[in-house]
Write a protein that holds these residues in place. Structure first.
Motif, PDB file in Angstrom:
ATOM      1  N   ASP A  44      -6.512  -0.755  -4.790  1.00  0.00           N
ATOM      2  CA  ASP A  44      -7.246  -0.323  -3.598  1.00  0.00           C
ATOM      3  C   ASP A  44      -6.858   1.087  -3.177  1.00  0.00           C
ATOM      4  O   ASP A  44      -7.667   1.813  -2.606  1.00  0.00           O
ATOM      5  CB  ASP A  44      -7.003  -1.314  -2.452  1.00  0.00           C
ATOM      6  N   HIS A  45      -5.598   1.477  -3.441  1.00  0.00           N
ATOM      7  CA  HIS A  45      -5.123   2.813  -3.072  1.00  0.00           C
ATOM      8  C   HIS A  45      -4.269   3.413  -4.183  1.00  0.00           C
ATOM      9  O   HIS A  45      -3.675   2.682  -4.968  1.00  0.00           O
ATOM     10  CB  HIS A  45      -4.276   2.762  -1.779  1.00  0.00           C
ATOM     11  N   VAL A  50      -2.546  10.019  -0.175  1.00  0.00           N
ATOM     12  CA  VAL A  50      -2.926   8.649  -0.554  1.00  0.00           C
ATOM     13  C   VAL A  50      -4.451   8.565  -0.525  1.00  0.00           C
ATOM     14  O   VAL A  50      -5.091   8.961   0.460  1.00  0.00           O
ATOM     15  CB  VAL A  50      -2.294   7.594   0.381  1.00  0.00           C
ATOM     16  N   ALA A  83      -6.959   8.755   2.462  1.00  0.00           N
ATOM     17  CA  ALA A  83      -6.572   7.745   3.454  1.00  0.00           C
ATOM     18  C   ALA A  83      -5.400   8.209   4.306  1.00  0.00           C
ATOM     19  O   ALA A  83      -5.279   7.827   5.470  1.00  0.00           O
ATOM     20  CB  ALA A  83      -6.219   6.435   2.750  1.00  0.00           C
ATOM     21  N   VAL A 118       0.870  -1.188   0.000  1.00  0.00           N
ATOM     22  CA  VAL A 118       0.000   0.000   0.000  1.00  0.00           C
ATOM     23  C   VAL A 118       0.904   1.235   0.000  1.00  0.00           C
ATOM     24  O   VAL A 118       1.835   1.325   0.795  1.00  0.00           O
ATOM     25  CB  VAL A 118      -0.901   0.014   1.265  1.00  0.00           C
ATOM     26  N   LYS A 158      -7.911   6.262  -0.958  1.00  0.00           N
ATOM     27  CA  LYS A 158      -8.547   4.938  -1.007  1.00  0.00           C
ATOM     28  C   LYS A 158      -9.519   5.003  -2.177  1.00  0.00           C
ATOM     29  O   LYS A 158     -10.439   5.827  -2.182  1.00  0.00           O
ATOM     30  CB  LYS A 158      -9.292   4.672   0.298  1.00  0.00           C
TER      31      LYS A 158
END
Length: 344
Positions: free
Chosen positions: A127-128, A33, A74, A23, A35
């Motif tokens: 996902d990120h 960052v 995030a 991640v 999400k």
């Protein structure tokens, strides 16, 4: 170290692969960052797999694609003040320096030292995503990221072309939109919001033409071989003041130039083929051939204002991130109405 799913280009003319990667974390003070809540699937992603961008981007494989992203913040770097963890954001496709002449002019698309996640560094089929404070636009938390993600590039590119065209369009003018797909259906809505000109849409798919008329096009023409003549007929034999070509391949460019009025502007948005126009034709009719890349950060803010007012609505077809191959195949086969979105 925690890991996440990421859909990666492992080789050109090969299928994408789902892998586990670390991640991303903020390393620079202005890093953000996100999400991912939705990642748009774009025709450019098909062109990347065909190797069309290999030389231009000089990207090292493997890497994660996806350049139309929205989601929730995030994590942020130490100097980020414009967004905080949990904020809903849409991501401008480019990471820019803010200091060069282009950035200072608000023309950040032509930044002298930019990165383009999804093109030359890791993107959002994951996902990120790591981006920068300069690239995130805070949006109304009631907006669902998967509903607006494709506004980040498809919408932004369509807005940029339509806004440029709108500067010269008067109520007496006709603008022809070639292609009412992912970009075209947004371009039509933007033209209707920004201009009083007549919007005529040409697409070879009757369903796309029907959608175009339903969202405000004044006339829809199915490209059946007689469409250039139909456009000329609709403009009293003169052609359109502006043609915006969201296709740019398969013969569309030659037809687009033929639909143009003297002193008209031909906007190239979709790409894939070469435009061949004799120079004598360019000077004798004084036409302009205009390239349209993605829009600026300010363009994205303007577009989100139109979206917030309900003047631009994205038609989407959603796929789970794990079903990335189905989305890519559907787009390639022309089976997507509006825009395909991957939802992690």
């Amino acid at each position: 170290m925690s890991t996440m799913r990421a859909v990666r280009v492992v080789g050109y003319h090969q299928k994408l692969e789902m892998t586990e990667v670390p991640v991303p974390e903020p390393t620079g003070p202005f890093d953000v960052v996100v999400k991912i809540g939705g990642a748009g699937v774009c025709r450019t992603d098909l062109h990347i797999l065909e190797g069309q961008w290999a030389e231009k981007s000089q990207v090292a494989l493997p890497y994660t694609i996806g350049h139309e992203n929205a989601g929730w913040v995030a994590a942020v770097g130490s100097a980020v003040t414009n967004v905080a963890e949990g904020d809903t954001v849409i991501v401008h496709p480019l990471v820019t320096c803010g200091l060069c002449r282009a950035c200072r002019s608000g023309d950040d698309v032509h930044c002298e030292s930019s990165a383009f996640p999804g093109i030359d560094t890791d993107g959002g089929y994951a996902d990120h995503l790591k981006t920068s404070a300069r690239s995130v636009v805070k949006i109304d938390p009631r907006l669902e990221p998967s509903d607006v993600a494709a506004l980040a590039d498809a919408g932004l590119t369509a807005y940029h072309a339509a806004a440029k065209a709108a500067k010269r369009l008067t109520p007496r003018d006709t603008v022809v939109v070639i292609g009412a797909g992912g970009l075209g259906h947004i371009g039509i809505q933007v033209l209707k919001a920004l201009t009083a000109s007549r919007v005529v849409v040409v697409d070879r798919n009757p369903d796309a033409v029907a959608l175009a008329v339903a969202i405000g096009a004044d006339q829809g023409i199915t490209a059946d071989g007689s469409h250039v003549e139909q456009v000329l007929e609709a403009t009293h034999g003169n052609g359109a003041e502006v043609v915006i070509d969201f296709v740019g391949e398969g013969g569309a460019t030659a037809e687009g130039v033929r639909m143009l009025r003297r002193h008209g502007d031909y906007h190239v948005v979709g790409y894939g083929e070469t435009i061949a126009v004799p120079t004598i034709d360019i000077i004798s009719t004084e036409i302009s051939i205009v390239g349209d890349l993605v829009g600026s950060y300010n363009d994205l803010c303007d577009l989100m204002e139109l979206a917030a007012r309900g003047l631009v609505t994205l038609h989407t077809q959603k796929y789970a991130l794990d079903d990335f191959q189905t989305a890519i195949s559907d787009l390639d086969a022309g089976a997507v109405r509006g825009r395909a979105i991957l939802v992690p």
